[in-house]
Design a protein around this motif. Sequence first.
Motif, PDB file in Angstrom:
ATOM      1  N   GLU A 455     -12.524 -74.593  21.864  1.00 56.40           N
ATOM      2  CA  GLU A 455     -12.888 -74.345  20.477  1.00 56.40           C
ATOM      3  C   GLU A 455     -12.366 -72.989  20.020  1.00 56.40           C
ATOM      4  N   ILE A 456     -12.452 -71.988  20.874  1.00 54.37           N
ATOM      5  CA  ILE A 456     -11.918 -70.665  20.538  1.00 54.37           C
ATOM      6  C   ILE A 456     -10.411 -70.742  20.318  1.00 54.37           C
ATOM      7  N   ALA A 457      -9.718 -71.467  21.202  1.00 55.94           N
ATOM      8  CA  ALA A 457      -8.258 -71.608  21.076  1.00 55.94           C
ATOM      9  C   ALA A 457      -7.891 -72.334  19.785  1.00 55.94           C
ATOM     10  N   ARG A 458      -8.663 -73.360  19.427  1.00 55.84           N
ATOM     11  CA  ARG A 458      -8.376 -74.110  18.203  1.00 55.84           C
ATOM     12  C   ARG A 458      -8.605 -73.242  16.968  1.00 55.84           C
ATOM     13  N   MET A 459      -9.651 -72.407  16.980  1.00 59.41           N
ATOM     14  CA  MET A 459      -9.926 -71.534  15.846  1.00 59.41           C
ATOM     15  C   MET A 459      -8.817 -70.490  15.686  1.00 59.41           C
ATOM     16  N   GLU A 460      -8.326 -69.976  16.815  1.00 56.20           N
ATOM     17  CA  GLU A 460      -7.235 -69.011  16.762  1.00 56.20           C
ATOM     18  C   GLU A 460      -5.959 -69.664  16.243  1.00 56.20           C
ATOM     19  N   LEU A 461      -5.731 -70.916  16.664  1.00 55.36           N
ATOM     20  CA  LEU A 461      -4.549 -71.638  16.195  1.00 55.36           C
ATOM     21  C   LEU A 461      -4.636 -71.915  14.702  1.00 55.36           C
ATOM     22  N   ALA A 462      -5.842 -72.309  14.248  1.00 55.46           N
ATOM     23  CA  ALA A 462      -6.021 -72.609  12.829  1.00 55.46           C
ATOM     24  C   ALA A 462      -5.857 -71.363  11.972  1.00 55.46           C
ATOM     25  N   ALA A 463      -6.247 -70.207  12.511  1.00 52.90           N
ATOM     26  CA  ALA A 463      -6.149 -68.962  11.756  1.00 52.90           C
ATOM     27  C   ALA A 463      -4.721 -68.440  11.688  1.00 52.90           C
ATOM     28  N   ALA A 464      -3.877 -68.893  12.622  1.00 54.95           N
ATOM     29  CA  ALA A 464      -2.493 -68.438  12.631  1.00 54.95           C
ATOM     30  C   ALA A 464      -1.712 -69.057  11.472  1.00 54.95           C
ATOM     31  N   PRO A 465      -0.657 -68.413  10.966  1.00 57.73           N
ATOM     32  CA  PRO A 465       0.154 -68.986   9.883  1.00 57.73           C
ATOM     33  C   PRO A 465       0.712 -70.345  10.291  1.00 57.73           C
TER      34      PRO A 465
END
Length: 472
Positions: A455-465
Amino acid sequence: MLDRSARLRQLPEVDQDLIRLVQDPRFSRWLEQLTATGGCAHPVHLTGSTTTRDGETGEILHHYDTAEEPGERLLVRCRNRRATVCAPCSRLHAGDTFHLVRAGLIGGKSLPAEVRERPRLFVTLTAPSFGPVHRVTANGERCRPRRNADPCEHGRSLSCPAVHDGPDTLVGQPLCPSCYDYPTHVLWHAYAGRLWKAFTDNLYNHLAARTGRTRSGLRRTVRISYAKVAEYQKRAAVHVHAVIRLDGAAGPDDPPPSWATAEVLAPLVRTAAATVRLRSPYSRAMGELELRWGTQLDVRPLRAFGDHEGLADDAVAAYVAKYVTKGAADTSAGLDHPVTGPDNINAAPLTTHVQTLMHTCWRLGGLPELEPLRLRAWAHTLGYRGHILTKSRVYSTTYAALRAERADHERGAPDLAEEPDAVTEAHWRYVGSGHSLGAALIAAGIAEDQVKNREIARMELAAAPGGAIGPG
């Protein structure tokens, strides 16, 4: 004072098992194995060895033997798709399904990116009515309001003035169980696969008629590719969600002719489904039944490059991926395991409606003329014998290819068995499955940690451009 063994015996059983595991000299290696399975709830235990040799010299390139492993066994994932059975493996299956469906929509995984420009539809086909049931209502609408409605032949009212929401246990239940056509419901499930085949055959026929071609002539220019998922409705009847794509005759690498568009395909989906008719085997108990698709049919285009109309590709892939992990307990339509007889059905924590469907499977399964349908073996799924997700041969990649790709990635090195001159000898044997009480607790903790990390990895990916979120 009590000695150490006596003190251990006074501890709860799960604590005793945890202490036993942690004090094992090979605990760290066992923990590595358990982590590699993702905290699988029911891992398969294997014993054996694999030896890879150079085909010319006989030199051993690699050798692995479980003799050096804890308990002389290797733990591997159970790979069950149902979240109610194994949540860690179901999440992995959902991720594979997402990529399988998505690749057929936008390319990748050996498919060209051009497939996104092909005519593509998201289609929902439903079962016909087998009798009136209570339904979900909205905005104060009543279920089945009928003034001066005569009761059915069994004396029950066929009207319902109530307002039902989604969790209402009445939703999907027949207004009159005695009027409900349980045999046809069960046989419709048994023939659902053939109904889909008849639909795709009809679609070729209607495409040929629409374009003035023969069926064989059409097959030389167009190919229908699809991926479909089966879903149980509240009334415990299956309906089908399908992605349908038009390719050229050679498949994904071959574009269809210019006349093959989504606008041409959409109305033909409706007529092809409406004209499907199958006959069940004749039975003295109920005669010969006509089986068809329901009148409720939804056809939507899928969004292409720069097109803001229709459904988004990732949304469709995520929806399908989410559904394949649902078990019987999630859908309230049957069980996750076969039943052994009527007593087993009666003891199941199911609604009377679903139990009656299962009893109908058992009763009809005893008729010689219906024996090939194996209704008793599939009574736990209400007669439905298909896979939850199926696809045409060239729609996309396969689960096997996705698993092999993941295994290569996790291994981080080339597989010696793929060397041209390598010869691999493998000897494996099943020796058990599941966890002890303490192991189950540790596995659950590992699974929970991996969910949080994902979930942390997905949130970081979603926040990336340009980031996007799909199933973990």
